[in-house]
Design an enzyme around this catalytic site. Structure first.
Site, PDB file in Angstrom:
ATOM      1  CB  SER A  15       3.565  16.393 -17.176  1.00 33.31           C
ATOM      2  OG  SER A  15       4.718  15.988 -17.886  1.00 33.31           O
ATOM      3  CE  LYS A  66       3.137   6.348 -20.484  1.00 35.34           C
ATOM      4  NZ  LYS A  66       4.153   5.796 -19.575  1.00 35.34           N
ATOM      5  CB  ALA A 131       3.748   0.300 -15.219  1.00 31.36           C
ATOM      6  CG  ASN A 151      -0.731  -8.659 -10.994  1.00 29.26           C
ATOM      7  OD1 ASN A 151      -0.334  -7.585 -10.531  1.00 29.26           O
ATOM      8  ND2 ASN A 151      -1.895  -8.789 -11.596  1.00 29.26           N
ATOM      9  CE  LYS A 156      -4.181  -7.029 -14.888  1.00 28.29           C
ATOM     10  NZ  LYS A 156      -4.727  -5.922 -14.040  1.00 28.29           N
ATOM     11  CE1 TYR A 218       7.273  11.900 -10.303  1.00 26.57           C
ATOM     12  CE2 TYR A 218       7.644   9.838 -11.452  1.00 26.57           C
ATOM     13  CZ  TYR A 218       7.145  11.126 -11.434  1.00 26.57           C
ATOM     14  OH  TYR A 218       6.498  11.610 -12.531  1.00 26.57           O
TER      15      TYR A 218
HETATM   16  P1  ATR Z   1      -0.392   0.607 -14.954  1.00 24.05           P
HETATM   17  O1  ATR Z   1      -0.623   1.026 -16.353  1.00 24.05           O
HETATM   18  O2  ATR Z   1       0.108   1.668 -14.022  1.00 24.05           O
HETATM   19  O3  ATR Z   1       0.409  -0.653 -14.867  1.00 24.05           O
HETATM   20  P2  ATR Z   1      -2.755  -0.944 -14.504  1.00 24.05           P
HETATM   21  O4  ATR Z   1      -2.635  -1.527 -15.872  1.00 24.05           O
HETATM   22  O5  ATR Z   1      -4.096  -0.524 -13.996  1.00 24.05           O
HETATM   23  O6  ATR Z   1      -1.851   0.327 -14.366  1.00 24.05           O
HETATM   24  O7  ATR Z   1      -2.111  -1.987 -13.479  1.00 24.05           O
HETATM   25  C1  ATR Z   1      -2.015  -1.728 -12.105  1.00 24.05           C
HETATM   26  C2  ATR Z   1      -1.177  -2.816 -11.465  1.00 24.05           C
HETATM   27  O8  ATR Z   1      -1.015  -2.518 -10.076  1.00 24.05           O
HETATM   28  C3  ATR Z   1      -1.811  -4.201 -11.525  1.00 24.05           C
HETATM   29  O9  ATR Z   1      -0.800  -5.160 -11.592  1.00 24.05           O
HETATM   30  C4  ATR Z   1      -2.547  -4.258 -10.180  1.00 24.05           C
HETATM   31  O10 ATR Z   1      -2.830  -5.553  -9.719  1.00 24.05           O
HETATM   32  P3  ATR Z   1      -4.170  -6.306 -10.221  1.00 24.05           P
HETATM   33  O11 ATR Z   1      -3.876  -6.751 -11.622  1.00 24.05           O
HETATM   34  O12 ATR Z   1      -4.341  -7.431  -9.284  1.00 24.05           O
HETATM   35  O13 ATR Z   1      -5.263  -5.293 -10.135  1.00 24.05           O
HETATM   36  C5  ATR Z   1      -1.525  -3.611  -9.302  1.00 24.05           C
HETATM   37  N1  ATR Z   1      -2.035  -3.077  -8.019  1.00 24.05           N
HETATM   38  C6  ATR Z   1      -2.716  -1.927  -7.812  1.00 24.05           C
HETATM   39  N2  ATR Z   1      -2.993  -1.755  -6.514  1.00 24.05           N
HETATM   40  C7  ATR Z   1      -2.458  -2.826  -5.860  1.00 24.05           C
HETATM   41  C8  ATR Z   1      -2.390  -3.224  -4.479  1.00 24.05           C
HETATM   42  N3  ATR Z   1      -2.933  -2.493  -3.501  1.00 24.05           N
HETATM   43  N4  ATR Z   1      -1.760  -4.382  -4.184  1.00 24.05           N
HETATM   44  C9  ATR Z   1      -1.197  -5.132  -5.155  1.00 24.05           C
HETATM   45  N5  ATR Z   1      -1.229  -4.809  -6.472  1.00 24.05           N
HETATM   46  C10 ATR Z   1      -1.841  -3.671  -6.822  1.00 24.05           C
END
Ligand code: ATR
Length: 271
Positions: A15, A66, A131, A151, A156, A218
């Site tokens: 962090s 969180k 996020a 998405n 979702k 980042y």
């Molecule tokens: P965070 O809290 O970081 O948002 P999360 O709730 O696990 O983490 O959500 C991850 C997000 O990244 C989701 O929207 C996920 O898509 P899915 O809902 O289809 O799983 C997206 N994501 C992760 N890897 C991805 C990839 N390779 N291509 C497209 N979307 C991706």
């Protein structure tokens, strides 16, 4: 004794919050101490209680706590309620105030630091996880011309649209194929794809020459998302360092009532 604050997470070693807040307190002359606390995955509530009992004034909360922070808060801001997640806690007597400064940090970085107005723009938000949820309300407050949530798992995206329909009933949701043929002024990558070095399946033509592509991630050089945006001719590219510093500045303001300068720190961290 200086007022104490901390970032709590698991892992927490990487962090940047202790460094950022140390810079802020130095710059503003605030007498405060900020540490990093590693809590066991099932030990968040106990760690918070321990910190409060020892006179701790506030905390930043990072992965994976969180939602736990949201649940233990006795008072929530509108933004934290909408995000269903809390990244900033304030301890005051028996009350635990839960804030979420991520969205405000992102908006401040885009609008003020990058000088890119969101009002009346066509905005694409990629992702529908925690996020993404945390930045929808602050984005809507900027009154974009359109907000599309895309998405991979389309259900979702629809769920998020429904959650925010009482704020704005013109939000559109779908998967990445659904945006074929549509161009956006601002494209925000709020997925975790960049963490895994993966690109998003964005169609060609998503970016215009004046578009801003913003990746909330980042570190580790340019992400595949930003590389694609650049290949597609988007003029403005940004990683999430500015958002990181600005969300911290928002937390600092909530705790201390003073807004620190962020420009130099963002530049330093980017190097
Ligand atoms: P965070 O809290 O970081 O948002 P999360 O709730 O696990 O983490 O959500 C991850 C997000 O990244 C989701 O929207 C996920 O898509 P899915 O809902 O289809 O799983 C997206 N994501 C992760 N890897 C991805 C990839 N390779 N291509 C497209 N979307 C991706």
């Amino acid at each position: 004794m200086p007022d104490t604050y901390a970032v709590i997470g698991n892992p927490v070693t990487y962090s940047k919050s202790p460094l950022i807040h140390a810079e802020f307190s130095k710059q503003t002359g605030q007498d405060m101490y900020y540490e990093a606390i590693l809590a066991p995955l099932n030990g968040f509530a106990a760690a918070i209680e321990d910190f409060r009992q020892n006179g701790g004034k506030g905390m930043n909360v990072t992965i994976p706590f969180k939602v736990d922070a949201y649940k233990i808060s006795t008072q929530l801001t509108e933004q934290a309620t909408a995000a269903r997640a809390v990244n900033t806690l304030v301890f005051d007597g028996d009350e635990i105030y839960g804030h979420n400064t991520d969205g405000a940090g992102l908006i401040r970085d885009i609008v003020i630091n990058l000088g890119f107005a969101i009002t009346a723009k066509r905005v694409l938000l990629c992702g529908a996880g925690g996020a993404a949820r945390g930045i929808i309300l602050p984005l809507l407050n900027q009154e974009p011309r359109m907000l599309v949530i895309s998405n991979r798992t389309v259900q979702k995206a629809h769920k998020l649209r429904k959650q925010f329909s009482s704020y704005n009933n013109t939000i559109v949701s779908g998967n990445y194929e659904d945006i074929t043929g549509k161009e956006f002024d601002l494209v925000i990558n709020a997925t975790s794809a960049s963490l895994f070095g993966e690109p998003l399946p964005l169609p060609q033509g998503t970016f215009s020459a004046e578009s801003l592509a913003y990746d909330i991630m980042y570190g580790n050089g340019q992400t595949p998302f930003l590389q694609f945006a650049s290949q597609e001719g988007a003029e403005y590219l940004s990683d999430g360092i500015g958002m990181l510093v600005e969300q911290a500045a928002e937390s600092f303001f909530i705790w201390r009532g003073i807004r620190p300068e962020t420009k130099q720190l963002i530049e330093m961290l980017r190097k």
